[in-house]
Scaffold this active site. Sequence first.
Site, PDB file in Angstrom:
ATOM      1  N   ASP A 144       0.935  -1.258  -0.050  1.00  0.00           N
ATOM      2  CA  ASP A 144      -0.049  -0.084  -0.034  1.00  0.00           C
ATOM      3  C   ASP A 144       1.056   1.116   0.057  1.00  0.00           C
ATOM      4  OD1 ASP A 144      -2.327   1.714   0.115  1.00  0.00           O
ATOM      5  OD2 ASP A 144      -2.627   1.514   2.211  1.00  0.00           O
ATOM      6  N   HIS A 213      -9.512  -1.881  -7.742  1.00  0.00           N
ATOM      7  CA  HIS A 213      -9.303  -0.760  -6.805  1.00  0.00           C
ATOM      8  C   HIS A 213      -8.665   0.361  -7.593  1.00  0.00           C
ATOM      9  CE1 HIS A 213      -8.951   1.791  -3.567  1.00  0.00           C
ATOM     10  NE2 HIS A 213      -7.653   1.466  -3.343  1.00  0.00           N
TER      11      HIS A 213
HETATM   12  C1  HEM Z   1      -3.763   2.670  -4.380  1.00  0.00           C
HETATM   13  C2  HEM Z   1      -5.289  -0.469  -0.830  1.00  0.00           C
HETATM   14  C3  HEM Z   1      -8.977   2.754   0.255  1.00  0.00           C
HETATM   15  C4  HEM Z   1      -7.117   5.735  -3.073  1.00  0.00           C
HETATM   16  C5  HEM Z   1      -4.167   1.505  -3.625  1.00  0.00           C
HETATM   17  C6  HEM Z   1      -3.275   0.044  -3.708  1.00  0.00           C
HETATM   18  C7  HEM Z   1      -3.489  -0.506  -2.598  1.00  0.00           C
HETATM   19  C8  HEM Z   1      -4.663   0.045  -1.804  1.00  0.00           C
HETATM   20  C9  HEM Z   1      -3.152  -2.221  -2.153  1.00  0.00           C
HETATM   21  C10 HEM Z   1      -2.368  -0.191  -4.706  1.00  0.00           C
HETATM   22  C11 HEM Z   1      -0.792   0.359  -4.301  1.00  0.00           C
HETATM   23  C12 HEM Z   1      -0.560   1.672  -4.398  1.00  0.00           C
HETATM   24  O1  HEM Z   1      -0.451   2.588  -5.373  1.00  0.00           O
HETATM   25  O2  HEM Z   1      -0.633   2.181  -2.983  1.00  0.00           O
HETATM   26  C13 HEM Z   1      -6.423   0.191  -0.139  1.00  0.00           C
HETATM   27  C14 HEM Z   1      -7.356  -0.382   0.686  1.00  0.00           C
HETATM   28  C15 HEM Z   1      -8.324   0.457   0.942  1.00  0.00           C
HETATM   29  C16 HEM Z   1      -7.929   1.545   0.256  1.00  0.00           C
HETATM   30  C17 HEM Z   1      -6.963  -1.703   1.305  1.00  0.00           C
HETATM   31  C18 HEM Z   1      -9.363   0.367   2.064  1.00  0.00           C
HETATM   32  C19 HEM Z   1      -9.701  -0.716   2.778  1.00  0.00           C
HETATM   33  C20 HEM Z   1      -8.632   3.898  -0.610  1.00  0.00           C
HETATM   34  C21 HEM Z   1      -9.578   4.889  -0.471  1.00  0.00           C
HETATM   35  C22 HEM Z   1      -8.925   5.951  -1.667  1.00  0.00           C
HETATM   36  C23 HEM Z   1      -7.905   5.242  -2.300  1.00  0.00           C
HETATM   37  C24 HEM Z   1     -10.669   5.314   0.083  1.00  0.00           C
HETATM   38  C25 HEM Z   1      -9.425   7.022  -1.948  1.00  0.00           C
HETATM   39  C26 HEM Z   1     -10.581   7.642  -1.517  1.00  0.00           C
HETATM   40  C27 HEM Z   1      -5.914   5.225  -3.383  1.00  0.00           C
HETATM   41  C28 HEM Z   1      -5.047   5.819  -4.659  1.00  0.00           C
HETATM   42  C29 HEM Z   1      -4.327   4.854  -5.286  1.00  0.00           C
HETATM   43  C30 HEM Z   1      -4.471   3.563  -4.294  1.00  0.00           C
HETATM   44  C31 HEM Z   1      -5.157   7.145  -5.221  1.00  0.00           C
HETATM   45  C32 HEM Z   1      -2.990   4.962  -6.290  1.00  0.00           C
HETATM   46  C33 HEM Z   1      -3.632   4.582  -7.583  1.00  0.00           C
HETATM   47  C34 HEM Z   1      -2.836   4.806  -8.665  1.00  0.00           C
HETATM   48  O3  HEM Z   1      -2.715   6.001  -9.291  1.00  0.00           O
HETATM   49  O4  HEM Z   1      -2.122   3.867  -9.067  1.00  0.00           O
HETATM   50  N1  HEM Z   1      -4.898   1.363  -2.513  1.00  0.00           N
HETATM   51  N2  HEM Z   1      -6.816   1.370  -0.581  1.00  0.00           N
HETATM   52  N3  HEM Z   1      -7.795   3.945  -1.484  1.00  0.00           N
HETATM   53  N4  HEM Z   1      -5.489   4.086  -3.462  1.00  0.00           N
HETATM   54 FE1  HEM Z   1      -6.146   2.676  -1.990  1.00  0.00          FE
END
Ligand code: HEM
Length: 298
Positions: A144, A213
């Site tokens: 993450d 996601h």
């Molecule tokens: C990317 C997990 C909630 C926004 C990611 C990634 C994971 C992850 C594993 C891919 C690796 C990375 O780039 O960090 C989670 C989990 C969540 C969660 C487990 C809740 C249980 C959210 C929420 C938002 C969000 C609520 C926004 C409101 C983002 C963004 C990225 C991302 C902006 C990068 C996307 C990119 O440009 O590649 N998240 N996330 N996430 N997440 Fe989440």
Amino acid sequence: MTQAQSAIVPDGGPYALYVMLKVTDDAALVLQQCQRLAEIAKQTQEVFGDAQMGVAVGFSPAFCRTHGLAYPEGVTDFRPRESRKHRAPHTDCDVFIHLHGLRHDLNFYVFQQWLTPIKKVVDVVDETAGFRYLDARDMTGFIDGTENPQGLARDAVAVIPDGPFAGGSVALVQRYVHDLPAWERLQQAAQEKVIGRTKPDSIELEDMPDTSHVGRVDIKENGVGLKILRQSLPYGSVSGEHGLLFLAYCQQQHPLDVMLDSMFGERDGKTDMMLSFTQAVTGAIMFMPSQTTLAQYV
Ligand code: HEM
């Protein structure tokens, strides 16, 4: 120069404490105590050693309005989302505290010192201790933070650059509870389709489903990618509740809202597949004033 509060921009360190509070009486006293938070952290580290602590305090737009605290136009209270299958509830809270650093005990100690004098006039709505898990993974086993802004971009994404609220930031806080048994029933290839990245090394999938996601939150507007700075950490116990305390800072609320809308089906009717394995149980938008603005609040 107007400085952001110290928890907002730096890389979070292995331990964090995230607290939502409701003020029940004597808002002026609570405000004074909020203004003392950085000093309490400084004094604690002078006595017990430098834990590279970052501290920040923020206020809900509703609380700012009620108590005449200035906050940027366009910052609005968290709007709950509800699709056919998934919910993002709003949590009624006034104050949010974010502490992070190298030591869990000092986060605990600083919050305890801060809370004790105002215990009778606040309710703690949610207190969650986060910890870095494995090599910076969420409990789903996926890294993450891969696409989190780095270096100078962190400041540019998270902090209001100029104007009367320069140095301030908008926070989105949501606690998610994971259903790991359901998640672990999926094969790795299926999990990767849900997230949109590979599990061992976080490489973006070439055929990323738009309901993954990353497919939901990697959004461009007029050719420009929306960016937020995430300061989330896993939390919880093995036998009880566990998941991710999601926290992101941004210089505007708009990217946070658009990403949530996209995850919860309010953009194009499609929802984030990840939400079948995790449930948001809290939700708030908070204005995190600059150090100068915070000191001027009366
Ligand atoms: C990317 C997990 C909630 C926004 C990611 C990634 C994971 C992850 C594993 C891919 C690796 C990375 O780039 O960090 C989670 C989990 C969540 C969660 C487990 C809740 C249980 C959210 C929420 C938002 C969000 C609520 C926004 C409101 C983002 C963004 C990225 C991302 C902006 C990068 C996307 C990119 O440009 O590649 N998240 N996330 N996430 N997440 Fe989440």
